[in-house]
Scaffold this motif. Structure first.
Motif: not given
Ligand code: PBG
Length: 325
Positions: A60-66
């Motif tokens: 989720l953290r990574k997808a939020a940044v993307e």
């Protein structure tokens, strides 16, 4: 003999068409709904929504940044707990999955995007209803409001900028506004799901949130045939302090979006829901529709109807297309 009026003149070249285009679609007008599930170490695909994932906290953290890098306007988080109970305890627990995920995302992206969260109990209850039940098994409006108040404050504390009460309880916007103000969160906003229908188009979402629901939500969500009732809901939410109002679903309710836009003095959002996503993905996978053109047309139509903001599972991908031009 010849037509004296020729509207086709303005359609002749791409430059002419671009110049007279009435409806814009921009990345910042799109909100990405995201699912995060407690206990996952790897993301899990939602089979009825190809391309959509139940995230782990990490993914989720990574997808939020993307998503932020892609330029979307905001994120709407939904939490999927490991355990469900009658009162949806996971929703108010500061260490419940949605609150934990809000803290994660806030620490990752801060104020660089608009972090939103779902204020509703259906993901957390073992009966799958959006509120708690009374002795007769009916959803108890006022008992539910007390829980929403607590849930809202927990989400604001965890870092949500805007809360999305989606349970269609009477008075939910006013109660949440009051609770936020009392707890010192005067600046946390409310995106009210004002006109929300008891819709078959929410089908795939049930898989995305491991919904426990048997039966339906007709005793609190609206009858698809009604529009006057939506305007009443919108007016009540505005009076109770909604900062933005929403119509949901979107494509089958363009007239409701239009009617809402005409009376609203705050921004209007529309939610292109899971079933709208699944229909186009399924048809495109069969080669029956041109995927990109159909998605763009559906989103443009929702904007044309009067939505300032659109919640869409395609937000990141479409933002990429818009950058390509
Ligand atoms: C309730 C909620 C639902 C959706 C968003 N918030 C489900 C429901 O009301 O049954 C549906 C979204 C979608 O279908 O994409 N928490």
């Amino acid at each position: 003999m010849f037509p004296s009026h020729r509207p086709r003149r303005l359609r002749r070249t791409a430059a002419l068409r671009r110049m007279v285009s009435e409806t814009t679609l921009r990345p910042e007008q799109m909100i990405l709904p995201m699912f995060v599930k407690e206990g996952l170490t790897e993301p899990v695909a939602v089979s009825s929504m190809p391309g959509v994932l139940q995230h782990s906290r990490d993914s989720l953290r990574k997808a939020a940044v993307e998503a932020v890098q892609a330029g979307v306007g905001g994120l709407m988080l939904f939490g999927v707990p490991e355990k469900h109970d009658a009162v949806g305890s996971g929703a108010t627990d500061p260490d419940g999955i949605l609150n934990v995920a809000l803290r994660d995302v806030h620490s990752e992206v801060g104020d660089s995007t608009v972090i939103m969260s779902d204020v509703c109990l259906d993901e957390f209850t073992d009966h799958g209803h959006c509120g708690v039940l009374d002795a007769h098994g009916n959803v108890d409006n006022d008992a539910t409001l007390e829980i929403y108040a607590e849930m809202a404050v927990a989400q604001a504390r965890a870092g949500a900028h805007v809360l999305g009460p989606s349970g269609m309880m009477d008075g939910q916007v006013g109660v949440i506004r009051g609770a936020l103000d009392d707890a010192g969160f005067q600046d946390t906003g409310i995106l009210a799901y004002s006109a929300k229908y008891a819709s078959a188009f929410f089908g795939p979402f049930r898989e995305a949130v491991d919904s426990q629901l048997k039966g339906d939500r007709k005793a609190y969500q609206q009858d698809p045939g009604n529009v006057r009732e939506s305007l009443r809901e919108v007016q009540l939410d505005l009076a109770e302090g909604a900062d933005m109002v929403m119509v949901k679903p979107a494509l089958a309710y363009l007239d409701v979006i239009r009617a809402t836009a005409e009376i609203s003095d705050v921004p209007v959002a529309a939610y292109q829901v899971s079933g709208e996503y699944a229909m186009i993905e399924a048809a495109a996978a069969n080669g029956w529709l041109d995927r990109r053109r159909t998605i763009t047309e559906a989103l443009t139509s929702i904007r044309r109807a009067g939505a300032d903001i659109v919640l869409t599972y395609w937000a990141v991908e479409v933002a990429g297309w818009l950058r390509e031009g």
